[in-house]
Design a protein around this motif. Structure first.
Motif, PDB file in Angstrom:
ATOM      1  N   LEU A 389       0.821  -1.205   0.000  1.00 11.55           N
ATOM      2  CA  LEU A 389       0.000   0.000   0.000  1.00 11.55           C
ATOM      3  C   LEU A 389       0.859   1.262   0.000  1.00 11.55           C
ATOM      4  CD1 LEU A 389      -3.083   0.372   0.086  1.00 11.55           C
ATOM      5  CD2 LEU A 389      -2.890   0.745   2.539  1.00 11.55           C
ATOM      6  N   ALA A 390       1.957   1.226   0.739  1.00  7.64           N
ATOM      7  CA  ALA A 390       2.804   2.416   0.861  1.00  7.64           C
ATOM      8  C   ALA A 390       3.870   2.484  -0.231  1.00  7.64           C
ATOM      9  CB  ALA A 390       3.475   2.438   2.227  1.00  7.64           C
ATOM     10  N   GLY A 391       4.072   1.393  -0.983  1.00  9.60           N
ATOM     11  CA  GLY A 391       5.164   1.369  -1.956  1.00  9.60           C
ATOM     12  C   GLY A 391       6.515   1.355  -1.293  1.00  9.60           C
ATOM     13  N   ALA A 392       6.619   0.733  -0.105  1.00 15.99           N
ATOM     14  CA  ALA A 392       7.866   0.722   0.651  1.00 15.99           C
ATOM     15  C   ALA A 392       8.787  -0.368   0.133  1.00 15.99           C
ATOM     16  CB  ALA A 392       7.581   0.500   2.129  1.00 15.99           C
ATOM     17  N   GLN A 393      10.089  -0.179   0.368  1.00 17.74           N
ATOM     18  CA  GLN A 393      11.057  -1.212   0.037  1.00 17.74           C
ATOM     19  C   GLN A 393      11.119  -2.282   1.121  1.00 17.74           C
ATOM     20  OE1 GLN A 393      14.637   1.076  -0.536  1.00 17.74           O
ATOM     21  NE2 GLN A 393      14.336   1.196  -2.762  1.00 17.74           N
ATOM     22  N   SER A 415       8.443  -7.891   5.183  1.00 12.78           N
ATOM     23  CA  SER A 415       7.841  -7.912   3.858  1.00 12.78           C
ATOM     24  C   SER A 415       8.614  -6.979   2.952  1.00 12.78           C
ATOM     25  CB  SER A 415       6.367  -7.490   3.930  1.00 12.78           C
ATOM     26  OG  SER A 415       5.772  -7.556   2.646  1.00 12.78           O
ATOM     27  N   GLY A 416       8.604  -7.288   1.656  1.00 13.38           N
ATOM     28  CA  GLY A 416       9.272  -6.433   0.686  1.00 13.38           C
ATOM     29  C   GLY A 416      10.403  -7.165  -0.003  1.00 13.38           C
ATOM     30  N   PRO A 417      10.893  -6.622  -1.110  1.00 10.11           N
ATOM     31  CA  PRO A 417      11.953  -7.296  -1.870  1.00 10.11           C
ATOM     32  C   PRO A 417      13.287  -7.354  -1.147  1.00 10.11           C
ATOM     33  CG  PRO A 417      11.538  -5.095  -2.761  1.00 10.11           C
ATOM     34  CD  PRO A 417      10.473  -5.348  -1.734  1.00 10.11           C
ATOM     35  N   GLY A 418      13.528  -6.489  -0.130  1.00 11.09           N
ATOM     36  CA  GLY A 418      14.831  -6.464   0.533  1.00 11.09           C
ATOM     37  C   GLY A 418      14.835  -7.085   1.896  1.00 11.09           C
ATOM     38  N   THR A 419      13.961  -8.062   2.163  1.00 10.85           N
ATOM     39  CA  THR A 419      13.855  -8.609   3.512  1.00 10.85           C
ATOM     40  C   THR A 419      15.101  -9.349   3.953  1.00 10.85           C
ATOM     41  OG1 THR A 419      12.784 -10.570   2.577  1.00 10.85           O
ATOM     42  CG2 THR A 419      11.357  -8.813   3.358  1.00 10.85           C
ATOM     43  N   ALA A 420      15.798 -10.028   3.033  1.00  9.20           N
ATOM     44  CA  ALA A 420      16.942 -10.857   3.420  1.00  9.20           C
ATOM     45  C   ALA A 420      18.040 -10.018   4.061  1.00  9.20           C
ATOM     46  CB  ALA A 420      17.469 -11.612   2.209  1.00  9.20           C
ATOM     47  N   MET A 421      18.251  -8.799   3.585  1.00 12.68           N
ATOM     48  CA  MET A 421      19.357  -7.989   4.080  1.00 12.68           C
ATOM     49  C   MET A 421      19.096  -7.457   5.488  1.00 12.68           C
ATOM     50  SD  MET A 421      18.868  -4.454   1.891  1.00 12.68           S
ATOM     51  CE  MET A 421      18.892  -5.342   0.328  1.00 12.68           C
ATOM     52  N   LEU A 492       7.703   1.097   8.144  1.00  8.42           N
ATOM     53  CA  LEU A 492       7.959   1.042   6.709  1.00  8.42           C
ATOM     54  C   LEU A 492       9.146   1.944   6.366  1.00  8.42           C
ATOM     55  CD1 LEU A 492       4.252   1.403   5.549  1.00  8.42           C
ATOM     56  CD2 LEU A 492       5.514  -0.724   5.864  1.00  8.42           C
ATOM     57  N   GLY A 493       9.951   1.498   5.392  1.00  8.67           N
ATOM     58  CA  GLY A 493      11.108   2.303   5.001  1.00  8.67           C
ATOM     59  C   GLY A 493      11.359   2.265   3.502  1.00  8.67           C
ATOM     60  N   HIS A 494      12.024   3.323   3.019  1.00  6.26           N
ATOM     61  CA  HIS A 494      12.396   3.404   1.605  1.00  6.26           C
ATOM     62  C   HIS A 494      13.717   4.179   1.508  1.00  6.26           C
ATOM     63  CE1 HIS A 494      12.212   4.049  -2.731  1.00  6.26           C
ATOM     64  NE2 HIS A 494      11.187   3.181  -2.766  1.00  6.26           N
ATOM     65  N   GLY A 495      14.554   3.799   0.536  1.00  8.66           N
ATOM     66  CA  GLY A 495      15.851   4.453   0.387  1.00  8.66           C
ATOM     67  C   GLY A 495      15.784   5.850  -0.183  1.00  8.66           C
ATOM     68  N   GLU A 496      14.667   6.222  -0.811  1.00  8.57           N
ATOM     69  CA  GLU A 496      14.519   7.558  -1.387  1.00  8.57           C
ATOM     70  C   GLU A 496      13.719   8.439  -0.429  1.00  8.57           C
ATOM     71  OE1 GLU A 496      15.938   8.555  -4.115  1.00  8.57           O
ATOM     72  OE2 GLU A 496      16.782   6.564  -4.555  1.00  8.57           O
TER      73      GLU A 496
END
Length: 730
Positions: A389-393, A415-421, A492-496
């Motif tokens: 919903l938030a478009g978070a990474q 959740s999200g594409p970067g969960t492993a890191m 929730l977090g995002h790099g931008e």
């Protein structure tokens, strides 16, 4: 992801069919709600059926156990006549009074004995009963017959039972059939449905009787011919079915209603019908169970009662349906507004695509959460939905916990594409940045969290741990339950920078509120399941202990009747042993049946003789239930023998009871010593009574130990040595 051409094509389609999309959303949402509600209804129905069957089994077992108890009372009554050549009315009345029928055996109409005599013995029997205090006693009805089974004893002798005295039960074919079956088999036999002669009032109830044969001599004859020839009479009990079953079921709002038939239900012989029974068969759950009562086949029909319906939990189905309809209505309204906006304003395709994706996410998550009761899957669904919903990474759900180092937060879902890191990084702590979220104070949204004055103020990392992917846009929403408890937070977090807007914040806040309700429901569902399992465990444990206690009482009654020559001696010995068993059970019940203190067990048995007469010495020892009952019975037998023949039979005599814990070849053992001093000279008994057998043989076998019981002239002594599996702390 949708391309610009696909979005434009969809927009033109919506402009031509602006009414179609909201209707489809309504239809799909209604269908999804119907499916979820139907699934919930089916699950609740299966749960209700399981609960109904559990209640049936418990009720059925209670009826079976109670009827077996009554049969055991009749066996004890038969044993009274078998143990004495001539039981008088006074002795029988005293025996029945000792049983305390109204308190211990509710529902039984009376306890009686019918004498088997020939027609030429009628005058003798009538005269004998009149001499024993039954004025005007006569055998009725007056009709020629070859043998007579007249009621001579029936206690308590109230107005109902007085009306039955003297009645020849063999004149009724139903009663006669049951008596003949008991006579020929040597076993208890129940009659079919009858009208009791005690029914002297206006409101008659269905009745039945249970007979136990009594023969001349002490044992049951081997052949049918001998049983018929040596029959003395029958110990019996009449029952008013409604009174019996009403008191058995406790008179509370039942979870099940029942109807009891004598034989097959098709025969129409209804013995009892409980309150709440639906004659027209309108109950949701129904079943039948066979029941054997003293050789008689009964059929018990069960139906769900109001008490079961009141705990069915089907209101959750309406919650699911209402939530689904509410979500569908909201989505449908939003879809209608979206279609109108697209037709009227022709907004940018990117914004419209984003709105559609948001609505799809809300609908999906709302449907999943409303029907989900598994806590792990529920939280994961909420986390995935908020991240999309938030478009978070990266999205995470943290629980509030309090550890050894104070308040901290535990990761529950990623959740999200970067969960492993993120999996290897430490959990967040109670810092200035996280405190507002996990105390439920406010939502924290930042376009660039690295510029927040609360960021980077805590050691050791002063910000993000080394190697942590950069996070600029930050959104943290507390999840607060209906009770006001802060369950945790969605982060929730995002790099931008500048990714999370005010609209995204509102959506995630709404999703967090919905998640809080769902988590509460999931917790409640888990609690209800655990309570149901715990209740079932307690009932099974209670049933097991009651059966074990009844078996012990039956064994005591049987052994006591063999060693007592008169009914009075039987009653005195039987009551004393039951009191010893009761003392042990009281101590175990006080300790939740985990153990009993040995010193209190000894004091309970020796207290009636005074503190100066008994010296008790030993360390603090807690015995397991089986050992406590066994030693309690042994102390009772030793004290009774000392009071009759030993040190407690004279004023200056004394009993010394002590114990110690010894270690023999690595095995911990408990050694109990009983010694009598100051009493009359002792001689070994000529024969072994019940007490000697219980201590010498039964106690050694039960404790898997050694018992030494001897009788020197100075006083009886007993040493009990067995493996110690209890504890010294309680």
């Amino acid at each position: 992801m949708l391309t610009a051409s696909v979005v434009a094509s969809a927009l033109r389609g919506l402009m031509r069919r602006r009414h179609t999309w909201p209707v489809m959303v309504m239809a799909m949402g209604s269908l999804a709600t119907a499916v979820a509600a139907a699934g919930s209804w089916r699950a609740m129905d299966l749960e209700g059926q399981d609960r109904f069957l559990q209640e049936v089994e418990q009720t059925h077992a209670a009826i079976q156990d109670r009827m077996e108890t009554y049969v055991a009372v009749l066996r004890a009554t038969a044993a009274l006549f078998a143990a004495s050549d001539d039981v008088t009315r006074t002795e029988f009345a005293a025996f029945a009074t000792r049983l305390n029928l109204p308190e211990r055996y509710p529902g039984i109409q009376g306890l009686g004995f019918s004498a088997h005599v020939s027609p030429d013995e009628v005058e003798r029997l009538e005269a004998d009963m009149q001499r024993q205090g039954l004025e005007g006693f006569r055998i009725w009805p007056a009709a020629p017959r070859s043998e007579i089974h007249s009621i001579v004893f029936l206690e308590p002798l109230d107005s109902r039972n007085k009306a039955a005295t003297g009645f020849d039960m063999a004149t009724d074919p139903v009663r006669r059939a049951a008596m003949e079956l008991a006579r020929d088999s040597g076993e208890p036999a129940a009659s079919g449905k009858v009208r009791l002669v005690q029914e002297i009032g206006q409101h008659a109830q269905a009745g039945f009787l249970i007979y136990v044969p009594v023969y001349r001599g002490r044992d049951v004859p081997d052949t049918v011919e001998e049983r018929r020839r040596l029959l003395l009479g029958h110990a019996y009990a009449p029952f008013r079915a409604d009174d019996l079953l009403g008191k058995l079921l406790g008179g509370v709002q039942p979870s099940v209603a029942l109807e009891i038939h004598d034989g097959d239900p098709a025969a129409g012989a209804v013995m009892h019908r409980s309150e709440g029974w639906s004659v027209d068969g309108g109950a949701q759950y129904r079943t039948e169970r066979p029941l054997e009562v003293a050789g008689r086949h009964w059929t018990v029909a069960y139906a769900a009662g109001d008490g079961l319906d009141g705990t069915s939990g089907r209101e959750l189905v309406w919650v699911v349906a209402a939530g689904g309809l509410l979500a569908t209505g909201m989505v449908s309204a939003a879809a209608w507004a979206q279609a109108r906006a697209r037709v009227d304003a022709e907004r940018a395709s990117a914004a419209e695509r984003l709105r559609a994706q948001e609505l799809e996410t809300i609908n999906t998550v709302g449907t999943e959460v409303s029907a989900q009761l598994d806590l792990d899957q529920l939280v994961q669904s909420v986390t995935d939905g908020a991240t999309r919903l938030a478009g978070a990474q990266i999205g995470a759900f943290f629980y509030n916990v309090v550890g050894e180092r104070g308040e901290a937060y535990t990761l529950h879902a990623l959740s999200g594409p970067g969960t492993a890191m993120f999996a290897g990084y430490p959990m967040p702590r109670k810092t200035a940045l996280f405190t507002p979220t996990f105390r439920g104070e406010t939502t924290v949204r930042s376009d660039d969290i690295t510029q927040d004055p609360r960021y980077g103020r805590n050691a050791p990392h002063r910000g993000m741990p080394p190697g942590h992917p950069p996070v600029r846009s930050y959104l943290a929403v507390p999840v607060i339950s209906r009770s006001g408890e802060t369950l945790g937070g969605v982060i929730l977090g995002h790099g931008e920078p500048g990714v999370f807007t005010a609209r995204v914040e509102r959506l995630v806040v709404g999703l967090a509120a919905q998640a809080a309700v769902a988590v509460d429901n999931a917790r409640l569902f888990g609690t209800v399941q655990k309570q149901a399992e715990h209740r079932k465990l307690l009932i099974n444990e209670l049933n097991h202990r009651v059966k074990n206690t009844l078996a012990a009482v039956q064994s005591i009654a049987r052994q006591t009747s063999r060693s007592c020559s008169t009914p009075a001696a039987f009653v005195q010995s039987f009551e004393g042993r039951l009191l010893a068993l009761s003392n042990a059970h009281n101590l175990l019940t006080r300790g939740n049946w985990e153990g009993a203190p040995l010193v209190e067990l000894a004091q309970a048995e020796l207290a009636p003789y005074g503190r100066s007469r008994a010296v008790i010495d030993g360390p603090a020892v807690w015995l397991p239930p089986q050992d406590a009952v066994a030693l309690g019975m042994a102390f009772h037998e030793l004290a009774t023998n000392a009071a009759k023949y030993g040190a407690l039979s004279v004023p200056d005599g004394q009993v010394r009871l002590g114990w110690s814990i010894v270690d023999e070849t690595g095995e911990c053992r408990l050694r109990v010593r009983w010694e009598e001093v100051g009493g009359p000279p002792v001689t070994p008994p000529a024969r072994r009574g019940f007490g000697s057998q219980l201590i010498g043989d039964g106690l050694a076998n039960q404790l898997d130990g050694n018992v030494i019981l001897d009788f020197p002239p100075t006083g009886a002594r007993c040493v009990i040595d067995f493996p110690f599996v209890g504890n010294t702390t309680g």
